[in-house]
Design a protein around this motif. Sequence first.
Motif, PDB file in Angstrom:
ATOM      1  N   UNK A  20       0.936  -1.246  -0.145  1.00  0.00           N
ATOM      2  CA  UNK A  20      -0.109   0.075   0.088  1.00  0.00           C
ATOM      3  C   UNK A  20       0.937   1.426   0.065  1.00  0.00           C
ATOM      4  N   UNK A  21       2.098   1.092   0.674  1.00  0.00           N
ATOM      5  CA  UNK A  21       2.835   2.320   0.563  1.00  0.00           C
ATOM      6  C   UNK A  21       3.475   2.688  -0.523  1.00  0.00           C
ATOM      7  N   UNK A  22       3.865   1.354  -1.512  1.00  0.00           N
ATOM      8  CA  UNK A  22       4.246   1.742  -2.790  1.00  0.00           C
ATOM      9  C   UNK A  22       3.243   2.336  -3.673  1.00  0.00           C
ATOM     10  N   UNK A  23       2.178   2.137  -3.307  1.00  0.00           N
ATOM     11  CA  UNK A  23       1.073   2.874  -4.218  1.00  0.00           C
ATOM     12  C   UNK A  23       0.580   4.361  -3.633  1.00  0.00           C
ATOM     13  N   UNK A  24       1.300   4.920  -2.481  1.00  0.00           N
ATOM     14  CA  UNK A  24       0.989   6.118  -2.022  1.00  0.00           C
ATOM     15  C   UNK A  24       1.605   6.828  -2.714  1.00  0.00           C
ATOM     16  N   UNK A  25       1.132   7.874  -3.522  1.00  0.00           N
ATOM     17  CA  UNK A  25       2.151   8.930  -4.188  1.00  0.00           C
ATOM     18  C   UNK A  25       2.464  10.148  -3.393  1.00  0.00           C
ATOM     19  N   UNK A  26       2.855  11.000  -4.237  1.00  0.00           N
ATOM     20  CA  UNK A  26       3.703  12.145  -3.245  1.00  0.00           C
ATOM     21  C   UNK A  26       2.431  12.778  -2.551  1.00  0.00           C
ATOM     22  N   UNK A  27       1.370  13.106  -3.382  1.00  0.00           N
ATOM     23  CA  UNK A  27       0.534  13.862  -2.678  1.00  0.00           C
ATOM     24  C   UNK A  27      -0.311  13.283  -1.349  1.00  0.00           C
ATOM     25  N   UNK A  28      -0.343  11.839  -1.478  1.00  0.00           N
ATOM     26  CA  UNK A  28      -0.726  10.958  -0.364  1.00  0.00           C
ATOM     27  C   UNK A  28       0.079  10.877   0.832  1.00  0.00           C
ATOM     28  N   UNK A  29       1.466  10.919   0.563  1.00  0.00           N
ATOM     29  CA  UNK A  29       2.340  11.189   1.570  1.00  0.00           C
ATOM     30  C   UNK A  29       2.415  12.122   2.258  1.00  0.00           C
ATOM     31  N   UNK A  30       2.075  13.287   1.465  1.00  0.00           N
ATOM     32  CA  UNK A  30       2.155  14.673   2.125  1.00  0.00           C
ATOM     33  C   UNK A  30       0.888  14.762   2.940  1.00  0.00           C
ATOM     34  N   UNK A  31      -0.475  14.016   2.454  1.00  0.00           N
ATOM     35  CA  UNK A  31      -1.468  14.122   3.131  1.00  0.00           C
ATOM     36  C   UNK A  31      -1.426  13.469   4.714  1.00  0.00           C
ATOM     37  N   UNK A  32      -0.437  12.276   4.595  1.00  0.00           N
ATOM     38  CA  UNK A  32      -0.276  11.630   5.706  1.00  0.00           C
ATOM     39  C   UNK A  32       0.528  12.475   6.753  1.00  0.00           C
ATOM     40  N   UNK A  33       1.638  13.117   6.240  1.00  0.00           N
ATOM     41  CA  UNK A  33       2.356  13.692   7.177  1.00  0.00           C
ATOM     42  C   UNK A  33       1.395  15.030   7.886  1.00  0.00           C
ATOM     43  N   UNK A  34       0.642  15.634   6.914  1.00  0.00           N
ATOM     44  CA  UNK A  34      -0.499  16.433   7.568  1.00  0.00           C
ATOM     45  C   UNK A  34      -1.298  16.020   8.623  1.00  0.00           C
ATOM     46  N   UNK A  35      -1.795  14.838   8.417  1.00  0.00           N
ATOM     47  CA  UNK A  35      -2.600  14.162   9.396  1.00  0.00           C
ATOM     48  C   UNK A  35      -1.852  14.037  10.652  1.00  0.00           C
ATOM     49  N   UNK A  36      -0.681  13.376  10.624  1.00  0.00           N
ATOM     50  CA  UNK A  36       0.137  13.365  11.723  1.00  0.00           C
ATOM     51  C   UNK A  36       0.388  14.298  12.585  1.00  0.00           C
ATOM     52  N   UNK A  37       0.657  15.432  11.817  1.00  0.00           N
ATOM     53  CA  UNK A  37       1.179  16.838  12.262  1.00  0.00           C
ATOM     54  C   UNK A  37      -0.325  17.331  13.054  1.00  0.00           C
ATOM     55  N   UNK A  38      -1.536  17.074  12.626  1.00  0.00           N
ATOM     56  CA  UNK A  38      -2.701  17.207  13.353  1.00  0.00           C
ATOM     57  C   UNK A  38      -2.764  16.648  14.456  1.00  0.00           C
ATOM     58  N   UNK A  39      -2.578  15.542  14.588  1.00  0.00           N
ATOM     59  CA  UNK A  39      -2.685  14.511  15.578  1.00  0.00           C
ATOM     60  C   UNK A  39      -1.608  14.785  16.794  1.00  0.00           C
ATOM     61  N   UNK A  40      -0.314  15.279  16.492  1.00  0.00           N
ATOM     62  CA  UNK A  40       0.487  15.674  17.517  1.00  0.00           C
ATOM     63  C   UNK A  40      -0.278  16.759  18.340  1.00  0.00           C
ATOM     64  N   UNK A  41      -0.546  17.707  17.483  1.00  0.00           N
ATOM     65  CA  UNK A  41      -1.174  18.901  18.170  1.00  0.00           C
ATOM     66  C   UNK A  41      -2.153  18.851  19.029  1.00  0.00           C
ATOM     67  N   UNK A  42      -3.029  17.743  18.457  1.00  0.00           N
ATOM     68  CA  UNK A  42      -4.276  17.327  19.371  1.00  0.00           C
ATOM     69  C   UNK A  42      -3.869  16.634  20.621  1.00  0.00           C
ATOM     70  N   UNK A  43      -2.784  15.814  20.683  1.00  0.00           N
ATOM     71  CA  UNK A  43      -2.348  15.100  21.614  1.00  0.00           C
ATOM     72  C   UNK A  43      -1.149  15.368  22.599  1.00  0.00           C
ATOM     73  N   UNK A  44      -0.634  16.621  22.303  1.00  0.00           N
ATOM     74  CA  UNK A  44       0.571  17.246  22.794  1.00  0.00           C
ATOM     75  C   UNK A  44       0.486  17.312  24.419  1.00  0.00           C
ATOM     76  N   UNK A  45      -0.535  17.712  24.738  1.00  0.00           N
ATOM     77  CA  UNK A  45      -0.804  18.034  26.375  1.00  0.00           C
ATOM     78  C   UNK A  45      -0.630  16.689  26.847  1.00  0.00           C
ATOM     79  N   UNK A  46      -1.387  15.581  26.633  1.00  0.00           N
ATOM     80  CA  UNK A  46      -1.475  14.244  27.301  1.00  0.00           C
ATOM     81  C   UNK A  46      -0.175  13.653  26.904  1.00  0.00           C
TER      82      UNK A  46
END
Length: 563
Positions: A20-46
């Motif tokens: 599945x990772x091999x089928x994930x293009x640049x746009x998909x990888x950027x979107x994943x990085x942005x999702x992870x970024x949002x999750x870090x912000x949401x869980x930083x205090x915890x």
Amino acid sequence: MSTATSIEDTVAALRDGERAWARTDLAGRRALLEQLHANVGAHATEWVEIAARIKGLPADSPLLGEEWSSGPYPLLTTLAALAETARALEAGRSPVDGYPIRTAPGGRIAVEVFPHGAYEWLLLNGFRAEVWLRPGIGVDTARQRAGLGLRTPERTNGIGVVLGAGNIFSIAPLDVIYQLIAENRVVALKLNPVTDPLLPVLEQIFAPAIERGFVRILTGGAEVGAALVRHPDVATVHMTGSAATHDAIVWGTDAAALARKAAGIPLLDKPITSELGGVSPTIVLPGRWSAADLRYQAEHLATQRLHNNGYNCVAAQVAVISADWPQKERFLRELRAAIARSPERADYYPGSADRVRSARSTYTQAQPIGARTLVEGLVPTRGEPALHTEYFSPVLGVLELPGATSEFLTEAVAVCNDEFEGTLGVNIIAHPRTLRELDAEFDSAVERLRYGTVAVNAWTGVGYLTARATWGAFPGHTLDDIQSGIGVVHNALLLGDTERSVVRGPFRPAPRSVLHGEFTFSPKPPWFVTNRTQATTLRRLTDFMATPRLRALPGIFVSALRG
């Protein structure tokens, strides 16, 4: 579920995930990085609350700032920087387009990676960072190679195992991200038992990658790590830890281990990269300093050792000073006072008390300062334990070398290169007037230092926190002489052929800096162990990195100035 079953399930999921990772293009990888970024912000205090419990920090301790700055903050900045790199490649540009590139000593080029953009210029004004490429690499080659695994997302590189660190809690997730993006591998992360309480937070942060089989996170003892590393379907290993742990993985621990190492026949049958720490020096160049300079730089040096109670792979362990510096005794008095002023804390990291006792028993001249230890009178020989034993605890040594500025600098560089264990990082503290007087001679000294990060009037830890800088040992180590390891991480521009990062900071904090001709308005850095408002400042700074907005800046600046 048994350990064997859990590992087999992990590997099976990652095998599917790699497709599945091999089928994930640049746009998909950027979107994943942005999702992870949002999750870090949401869980930083915890995240920080759990980190405080692990390290025994009270909820009102200023030292909580260390957990904001070494936990969610660098993960947020790295994810954002990598997303920008992916965006550049999506647009058909090189990730280094728009970054200043200059000629560095020795036929090298240097890419200025910090500050990048107005926010970085404002928030850490006066700090700069460059990545130096290896000699002979030109600008065109640097542009063409930048991007690493993102240049060919369809060509994945199997399953990588990351053996996580237990001291700085962003290390393991940052290593996972680097394996995933730069090396184009799916990843099994084995947490250090110290960090097991963070498992729920990390699973929430990495949920989008876990759900798609790109990442798995495991806990357990050494047997889990060993089984993962030896699994036939695992392609590579990356670890952060000690050289002893590295050698146990590579050569084994049985009676034949030394013979294998001598013969160059590793027990491990796959590539391994590593970040292993070492004995980091701080070179203090003699000069004419004011009383305020002496006090401030003594606090700077104390911070380099006592941040995280000394449990840092790049904590300064030995100060190298001139025996002929007229202000030497005044500086050492200020250093003792700065250590005494620094807040004490629990020795949460396993074996810390034993290592402190070992240092005190080795050196009869050791000076206990509360729970911390200062050892003066070290000598520059291969038999000097403090130059070869990473104490990984609140123990700081002082080594004196003869000479005025130029002669001292030459000797200090030679001793740091030839007598100290490890090549991860070296710090230099020098008055601006001294730097001007040395001029090209100082640049030559920086070039000669064989360290992965060189920090001038800054702590090498700033290099760790700088997403686009590289982090790792100086290149050239081998499995049988591992020193501080092999390979780099972070490096969010995904530069190839890197050699080192060079970080520079202001000699004085604002407003004294401006009064003395240093045009920077950074106050005392919030990571100083003596900073009274570091928890508030670094919490606000982390929150800003999660959601950048102009209206948050005044609150950060006010808190920083109060520190």
